[in-house]
Structures are given as structure tokens and as C-alpha cells.
Design an enzyme around this catalytic site. Structure first.
Site, PDB file in Angstrom:
ATOM      1  N   CYS A   1      45.703  19.558  55.083  1.00 50.36           N
ATOM      2  CA  CYS A   1      45.901  19.305  53.754  1.00 50.36           C
ATOM      3  C   CYS A   1      46.325  18.016  53.436  1.00 50.36           C
ATOM      4  O   CYS A   1      47.589  17.569  53.702  1.00 50.36           O
ATOM      5  CB  CYS A   1      46.800  20.350  53.233  1.00 50.36           C
ATOM      6  SG  CYS A   1      47.246  19.857  51.410  1.00 50.36           S
TER       7      CYS A   1
ATOM      8  N   CYS B   1      49.259  17.372  50.928  1.00 51.57           N
ATOM      9  CA  CYS B   1      50.362  17.848  51.076  1.00 51.57           C
ATOM     10  C   CYS B   1      51.130  16.904  52.167  1.00 51.57           C
ATOM     11  O   CYS B   1      52.357  16.765  52.162  1.00 51.57           O
ATOM     12  CB  CYS B   1      50.405  19.400  51.905  1.00 51.57           C
ATOM     13  SG  CYS B   1      49.185  20.519  51.091  1.00 51.57           S
ATOM     14  N   ASP B   2      50.312  16.515  53.013  1.00 54.72           N
ATOM     15  CA  ASP B   2      51.040  15.860  54.377  1.00 54.72           C
ATOM     16  C   ASP B   2      50.803  14.393  54.435  1.00 54.72           C
ATOM     17  O   ASP B   2      51.207  13.576  55.392  1.00 54.72           O
ATOM     18  CB  ASP B   2      50.507  16.376  55.747  1.00 54.72           C
ATOM     19  CG  ASP B   2      50.912  18.103  55.685  1.00 54.72           C
ATOM     20  OD1 ASP B   2      52.017  18.388  55.352  1.00 54.72           O
ATOM     21  OD2 ASP B   2      50.292  18.861  56.288  1.00 54.72           O
TER      22      ASP B   2
END
Ligand code: FAD
Ligand code: NAP
Length: 304
Positions: A131, A134-135
Site C-alpha cells: 500500500c 499507507c507507507d
């Protein structure tokens, strides 16, 4: 007992919940994670018709649960383990309880696949991610690698190029399967270096990823970088349709659930929608449409 139980709160399940509850059915959606589905992992979405200025999948999905709840659809935070049907009533197994429903719409979607290199599992969440939204920020001004050659890999490589200092895009062939417009944007991006005909063999490091070894057309390349994003497709979440070794409805050869044009499976009262159903186009707009079709068909089934 509810009229219709919906499993999964991605675009397909939330749309089914909206339509079913608005048609007056007592409806519940079970979701094991946060509502929104796979698209909440996406950094951009520009092909949901009529919605022109959302920045991310998360933003697109924000109001969908509220819209379904507004008409009385309940959203329950729970993983469904299995579904069985006895005497026209479906039994939905949660961890320790059973929920009964007259009809079921399965909208469990898909989950990211692993690429299969050494230490991939060990470093998941420690330098290996599925992701970017997200990261990605963890790797600001650092080099990262993206694995895959489909729409997801290329779109997320573009997104990561706005955060990282450089993106290596590693693809096992010399031709991408992503949309031509996306491929062109990647080819023109000076921060993306493409490694064609390349397969990651292993990730290495102590506690976190410190680099990867790549077989590039027979030559071993060592890339020292802290972040690796794996976007190599996904697997359909059909496990809950298994009763022992057998599926409770007909499955197609590619592992999808066989449905007709109204999303009926081979088991009466059971519908399958979105990415898990046969011939799915794997688009948010298509998943949402499937959900609406199944809910309308569930009304017809219950009327009978
Ligand atoms: P999903 O979105 O997968 O939702 C399924 C839901 O079911 C999940 O929330 C899951 O947690 C839940 N669930 C699963 N099993 C259970 C269980 N046993 N019990 C309870 N809940 C369960 N499409 C586009 O149209 N445009 C794009 O730009 C685009 N970009 C994408 C970018 C990325 C990174 C990815 C991964 C996909 C993208 N897609 C895009 C594809 C799109 O996201 C999917 O086609 C769509 O989300 C499918 O919706 P769905 O409701 O069928 O399944
Ligand atoms: P995908 O289209 O299945 O592509 C997976 C990619 O990963 C392929 O290039 C494949 O290589 C590669 N791959 C598969 N297994 C691998 C392995 N073990 N090691 C290395 N590489 C591997 O998956 P996706 O990109 O996640 O897309 C899924 C679906 O969602 C598609 O239908 C896509 O169109 C849709 N989607 C749409 C949008 C959009 O509309 N903007 C955005 C994202 C996703 P090969 O090419 O050699 O097979």
C-alpha cells in the site's frame, strides 16, 4: 433474522447495502476491516464517473457507509467465517455466533498476492508493503522499488515518484499490461527507472529491509534501498463459500464465483458481486453496479 446479509463493505457490498435497505429490506453488512475495500489503498482514482475531484480512494469511499446507514443498513465490524443454507435459511458463522438471513450477497473482493521472493513474508510491514498511500511517506527522499506491470504497479509507481528520490519499477516481462495512458506517464517520468525482464530473488537486511537482489535477464543486480512495494495482482476472497472441501455454489475455472447477469449464483438466494464474481471488470464503478443489481434481485427473490 435479517432479510439480506451482505459480506464485505467494499464498493460492491456498500452499494448492495444502500439499495437493499432503501428497498425496505432489513439489511446488515459484515466487514472484517474498515469499510471501503481495496480502493482505499489507492493514491488516486480518476475513473469513477461523476466524481471529478477526489484525491484518493479513501476520499472517494468516505461517505458510502453513511449513505447506506442512512436508510437503515447496519454495518457490523466482524469477519464472516462461513455460510451454509438449511431449509431456505442461510446461517452465517461469525467467530462464536450464528446470524440468520433469508438471502446473502457475497462481496468479499480480493486481497494482494505475494510475489514469492525470499524473505517477502519476513519483511512484510518492515520495508515490504502492498500500500503506497499507507507507507509511501516512510521513504520520503529515499529510493524504493515497485514490483509488477499492471495498472496498480504503474499508478502507484507514479504516486511514489512524488515522494521518493527514485523509483525502480521491476517487471518480469518487457511489456506492461497497464493502460497505455498510464504506461506513457511512467515512461516520461524521469524519477522512474524501469527494469524489464527482471525478477526479485530476495530481500535482505537485519530487522528491516536494506536491499533486494534482482535477476535482470540473467545478470544479478543488488539494489540497496529500504522500501519495496509489491503490486502483482490479487487473489479472490472466496474461502467463506467453502463447506469442507466443497464450494456451496458453482465456481468458474479462474477461481471466481459463477453468476448470471442478475448476480445469482447456482445456489438460490445467494448472490456474488464485485471482484469475486465471474468476468468481473475489477473497477469500482462495476462493483457498485453489481451491488445494486444483486440487491434488486434479492428483493425479487424474497417476494417469491
Ligand atoms: P473489495 O474492494 O476488495 O472489498 C471487499 C471487502 O470485503 C473488503 O473491505 C474486505 O475487508 C471485506 N471482506 C473480505 N472477506 C471478508 C470476510 N470473510 N468477512 C467480512 N468482510 C470481508 N478500480 C477503479 O475503478 N479505478 C481505480 O483507479 C482503481 N485503482 C485501484 C488501485 C489499487 C491499489 C487497487 C488494489 C485496486 C484498484 N482498483 C481500481 C480496483 C477496485 O479497487 C476494485 O475493483 C474494487 O474495490 C472491488 O470492489 P469489491 O467491493 O468487489 O471488493
Ligand atoms: P494485474 O493486472 O493482475 O497485474 C499484475 C502484474 O504483476 C502483471 O504485470 C504480472 O506480470 C505481475 N506479476 C504477477 N505475479 C507476479 C510475480 N509472482 N512476480 C512478479 N510479477 C508478477 O493486477 P493489478 O495491477 O493489481 O490490477 C488488478 C485489476 O484491477 C486489473 O483488472 C486492473 O485493470 C484493475 N485496476 C484498475 C485501475 C484503474 O482502472 N485505474 C487501477 C488499478 C487496478 P505479467 O504482466 O507478466 O502477467
Amino acid at each position: 433474522m435479517v432479510d439480506v446479509a451482505i459480506i464485505g463493505a467494499g464498493p460492491a457490498g456498500l452499494s448492495a447495502g444502500l439499495y437493499a435497505s432503501r428497498m425496505g429490506l432489513k439489511s446488515v453488512i459484515f466487514e472484517k476491516l474498515t469499510p471501503g475495500g481495496q480502493i482505499t489503498l489507492s493514491s488516486e482514482i480518476e475513473n469513477y464517473p461523476g466524481v471529478c475531484d477526489v484525491k484518493s480512494g479513501l476520499e472517494l469511499m468516505q461517505c458510502w457507509p453513511n449513505q447506506a446507514q442512512k436508510f437503515g443498513c447496519e454495518i457490523v465490524s466482524h469477519e464472516v467465517k462461513s455460510i451454509t443454507k438449511e431449509n431456505d435459511i442461510f446461517q452465517i458463522a461469525l467467530d462464536d455466533t450464528l446470524q440468520q438471513a433469508k438471502a446473502v450477497i457475497v462481496a468479499t473482493g480480493a486481497s494482494p498476492k505475494r510475489a514469492g521472493f525470499d524473505n517477502e513474508e519476513k519483511f512484510l510491514g518492515k520495508g515490504i508493503s502492498t500500500c503506497a498511500v499507507c507507507d509511501g511517506f516512510f521513504y520520503r527522499n529515499q529510493e524504493v522499488a515497485v514490483i509488477g506491470g499492471g495498472d496498480t504497479a504503474l499508478e502507484e509507481a507514479l504516486y511514489l515518484s512524488s515522494i521518493a528520490s527514485k523509483v525502480y519499477l521491476i517487471h518480469r516481462r518487457d511489456k506492461f499490461r497497464a493502460a497505455p495512458a498510464t504506461v506513457n506517464r511512467v515512461l516520461q517520468n524521469p524519477k522512474i527507472e524501469i527494469l524489464y525482464n527482471s525478477v526479485v530473488q530476495e530481500a535482505y537486511g537485519e530487522d528491516f529491509v536494506e536491499g533486494i537482489k534482482v535477476n535482470k535477464a540473467g545478470e544479478l543486480v543488488d539494489l540497496k534501498l529500504p522500501g519495496v512495494f509489491v503490486f502483482v495482482g490479487n487473489t479472490k476472497n472466496t474461502q467463506i463459500l467453502k463447506n469442507g472441501d466443497e464450494f456451496i455454489c458453482k465456481m468458474c475455472d479462474d477461481g471466481s464465483v459463477c453468476v448470471d447477469l442478475n448476480m445469482n449464483t447456482s445456489l438460490q438466494g445467494l448472490f456474488a458481486v464485485g471482484d469475486i464474481r465471474s468476468q468481473a471488470k475489477k473497477q469500482v464503478v462495476c462493483a457498485a453496479a453489481d451491488g445494486a443489481v444483486a440487491a434488486l434481485e434479492a428483493v425479487r427473490y424474497l417476494d417469491k
